[in-house]
Enzyme design. Structure first.
Site, short mmCIF file in Angstrom:
data_model
loop_
_atom_site.label_atom_id
_atom_site.label_comp_id
_atom_site.label_asym_id
_atom_site.label_seq_id
_atom_site.Cartn_x
_atom_site.Cartn_y
_atom_site.Cartn_z
N SER A 84 4.43 -3.26 -0.52
CA SER A 84 4.82 -2.88 -1.89
C SER A 84 4.16 -1.59 -2.37
O SER A 84 4.77 -0.83 -3.13
CB SER A 84 4.53 -4.02 -2.87
OG SER A 84 3.18 -4.39 -2.82
N HIS A 88 0.21 -1.14 -6.69
CA HIS A 88 1.53 -0.69 -7.15
C HIS A 88 1.43 0.62 -7.93
O HIS A 88 2.17 1.58 -7.65
CB HIS A 88 2.16 -1.77 -8.02
CG HIS A 88 2.60 -2.98 -7.27
ND1 HIS A 88 3.18 -4.06 -7.89
CD2 HIS A 88 2.52 -3.29 -5.95
CE1 HIS A 88 3.47 -4.98 -6.98
NE2 HIS A 88 3.05 -4.53 -5.80
#
Length: 200
Positions: A124, A175
């Site tokens: 991610s 992230h």
């Protein structure tokens, strides 16, 4: 004019991630933290104390369960397909790995600051890097790139961050770090389409 219409690297990354997941599923339980550490997940003490820096890369290819894998692969396919077509395979891979490693370093810095010793893995951070890079591509092309628009990309960024911050067990530092690294790397690598000049 797009320099490269192929998306072979995006497809290859998806195949590699899925292949590694199913291999690890055959060998043991990918949802078990101890098992994942054995095969390259990121764990702060092993990096800070034992200098196992390879985990900054290997953890990008590991996923905790089929849902974790499929969510990331869907995003990788959608974002990678658009970005690789726009900037070419080499720059795409460079952004992917710079973002993934950068996201992990920022996550480690946050772990060090908070004293968190969580085991982490997943693509991610790198995928958020693709999101950041696409945001720059759209900005650089005056608000539009193919079917992508500036408003659409900004909405996607905000929605992705919102889901992360309102969910549990999510490495939001990775992230945000990946998003920033992808954006900045794209600024350095991508300068817009080469539009042919018209002769007067």
């Amino acid at each position: 004019m797009q320099k490269n219409k192929q998306t072979v690297c995006t497809a290859a990354l998806i195949v590699i991630n899925m292949g590694i997941f199913f291999l690890l599923s055959f060998l043991g339980n990918p949802e078990n933290a101890v098992f994942m550490i054995k095969y390259g997940a990121m764990y702060p003490p092993l990096i800070f104390e034992d200098a196992q820096y390879y985990r900054l890369i290997t953890c990008i290819f590991l996923h905790f369960g089929i849902d974790h894998l499929m969510n990331n692969m869907v995003m990788l396919g959608a974002l990678g397909w658009n970005l690789e077509k726009e900037i070419g395979s080499f720059k795409f891979l460079l952004i992917y790995f710079v973002s993934g490693i950068g996201a992990n370093l920022i996550s480690l810095a946050m772990d060090f600051y908070t004293g968190n010793l969580a085991v982490s893995a997943g693509a991610s951070g790198a995928i958020f890097g693709l999101l950041g890079a696409l945001l720059w591509v759209v900005i650089r092309n005056r608000g539009k790139a193919g079917r992508l628009t500036g408003r659409g990309m900004l909405f996607m960024v905000l929605l992705s961050l919102y889901f992360g911050f309102t969910s549990t067990g999510v490495d939001n530092a990775a992230h945000v770090g990946g998003l920033i690294c992808g954006f900045l790397t794209a600024v350095l690598l991508y300068h817009g389409r080469n539009v042919p000049r018209q002769e007067v």
